[in-house]
Design a protein around this motif. Structure first.
Motif, short mmCIF file in Angstrom:
data_model
loop_
_atom_site.label_atom_id
_atom_site.label_comp_id
_atom_site.label_asym_id
_atom_site.label_seq_id
_atom_site.Cartn_x
_atom_site.Cartn_y
_atom_site.Cartn_z
N PHE A 54 0.85 -1.18 0.00
CA PHE A 54 0.00 0.00 0.00
C PHE A 54 0.90 1.24 0.00
O PHE A 54 1.85 1.31 0.78
N VAL A 55 0.59 2.21 -0.84
CA VAL A 55 1.37 3.44 -0.89
C VAL A 55 0.45 4.61 -0.59
O VAL A 55 -0.49 4.88 -1.34
N CYS A 56 0.70 5.29 0.52
CA CYS A 56 -0.12 6.44 0.89
C CYS A 56 0.14 7.57 -0.09
O CYS A 56 1.27 8.04 -0.21
N GLU A 57 -0.92 8.01 -0.76
CA GLU A 57 -0.76 9.08 -1.75
C GLU A 57 -0.43 10.42 -1.11
O GLU A 57 0.08 11.32 -1.78
N HIS A 58 -0.71 10.54 0.19
CA HIS A 58 -0.53 11.83 0.87
C HIS A 58 0.90 12.05 1.37
O HIS A 58 1.48 13.11 1.16
N CYS A 59 1.46 11.00 2.03
CA CYS A 59 2.78 11.19 2.66
C CYS A 59 3.87 10.33 2.05
O CYS A 59 5.05 10.52 2.34
N ASN A 85 8.84 14.51 3.26
CA ASN A 85 9.19 15.87 2.83
C ASN A 85 9.59 15.96 1.36
O ASN A 85 9.62 17.04 0.79
N HIS A 86 9.89 14.81 0.76
CA HIS A 86 10.29 14.78 -0.66
C HIS A 86 9.20 14.20 -1.55
O HIS A 86 9.39 14.09 -2.76
N TRP A 87 8.08 13.84 -0.96
CA TRP A 87 7.02 13.14 -1.70
C TRP A 87 6.15 14.11 -2.48
O TRP A 87 5.65 15.08 -1.92
N GLN A 88 5.99 13.84 -3.77
CA GLN A 88 5.03 14.58 -4.58
C GLN A 88 3.73 13.76 -4.59
O GLN A 88 3.71 12.67 -5.17
N PRO A 89 2.68 14.24 -3.94
CA PRO A 89 1.47 13.44 -3.79
C PRO A 89 0.95 12.87 -5.12
O PRO A 89 0.72 13.61 -6.07
N HIS A 90 0.84 11.55 -5.16
CA HIS A 90 0.23 10.87 -6.31
C HIS A 90 -0.23 9.49 -5.86
O HIS A 90 0.27 8.94 -4.88
N SER A 91 -1.18 8.94 -6.58
CA SER A 91 -1.83 7.70 -6.17
C SER A 91 -1.29 6.48 -6.91
O SER A 91 -0.96 6.55 -8.09
N PHE A 92 -1.22 5.36 -6.18
CA PHE A 92 -0.88 4.07 -6.76
C PHE A 92 -2.15 3.23 -6.93
O PHE A 92 -2.07 2.03 -7.16
N ASP A 93 -3.31 3.87 -6.80
CA ASP A 93 -4.58 3.16 -6.95
C ASP A 93 -4.80 2.79 -8.42
O ASP A 93 -4.26 3.44 -9.32
N GLY A 94 -5.57 1.74 -8.65
CA GLY A 94 -5.84 1.29 -10.02
C GLY A 94 -4.87 0.20 -10.44
O GLY A 94 -4.04 -0.25 -9.64
#
Length: 228
Positions: A54-59, A85-94
């Motif tokens: 699971f990859v949190c899209e927020h943090c 602090n280096h994460w660009q929010p994006h989703s691994f959903d789908g």
């Protein structure tokens, strides 16, 4: 109406506590065709290995169901500075591509190491990453992660942190032996396979014992052939 193998599940991040969606695979649609000597399964159709992390899209925290919800002192701050602090929010959903699956595992390994998860868990993540590289035919990367998995399994066995996590003693001994054999470390493979055979009378893991005997025989035949 055909049932899709995919379904969405809402998760709560164990770090930032925000909710996000992740894609899961219906167990009824999973079909294993073959299994390698290190337990790598080949599936018919969709590959559920892609969706274990699971990859949190927020943090940006990557974790599995086996991750502890406990954070040792200093680990939250370390995750924040090194990952979030280096994460660009994006989703691994789908539906995930092969490369996205590999990215999720590599991120989970980094997060697990920062969070100080058990060696047996980190070993499992490394082993699955090696499997995904095997499927791509990227042998150098496969070997790199097989070695990491083997070393983590050794640490886990020596520390005993595999106990209670669905990993029996014979299985971890077998995996250390088999990964060593795949890496060309025959001396280490022989040592750990020997331990499996020494404990066979007191174990009910007959499949592991049988697999060990078959590989042991192959190793003996190869050794005799090389000498001859």
């Amino acid at each position: 109406m055909e049932i899709t193998p995919y379904y969405d599940k809402q998760m709560t991040c164990i770090h930032c506590q925000k909710k996000f969606n992740t894609t899961k695979i219906r167990k009824s649609t999973v079909k294993v065709v073959t299994t390698d000597s290190d337990f790598h399964p080949t599936y018919e159709g969709v590959n559920p290995l892609y969706y274990n992390v699971f990859v949190c899209e927020h943090c940006g925290l990557a974790f599995t169901e086996d991750f502890s919800t406990y954070f040792a002192p200093g680990t939250r701050e370390a995750l924040q500075s090194r990952i979030c602090n280096h994460w660009q929010p994006h989703s691994f959903d789908g539906e995930r591509t092969h490369n996205q699956a590999i990215q999720s595992y590599q991120l989970a390994i980094i997060c697990g190491e920062i969070k100080k998860e058990k060696n047996v868990l980190l070993a499992g993540l490394a082993l699955r990453t090696a499997w995904l590289y095997r499927e791509q035919g990227k042998t150098d990367w496969e070997i790199r992660f097989l070695e990491s998995a083997r070393d983590k399994y050794v640490e886990s066995y020596l520390q005993g942190d595999y106990q209670g996590l669905g990993m029996g003693e014979l299985k971890i001994l077998y995996l250390i032996g088999e990964l060593s054999r795949k890496l060309g470390d025959i001396d280490m493979a022989t040592r750990y396979f020997s331990r499996v055979l020494e404990k066979q009378r007191t174990s009910n893991e007959t499949r592991i014992v049988q697999m060990t005997k078959e590989i042991w025989q192959k190793m003996r035949e190869k050794k005799e052939k090389d000498i001859g």
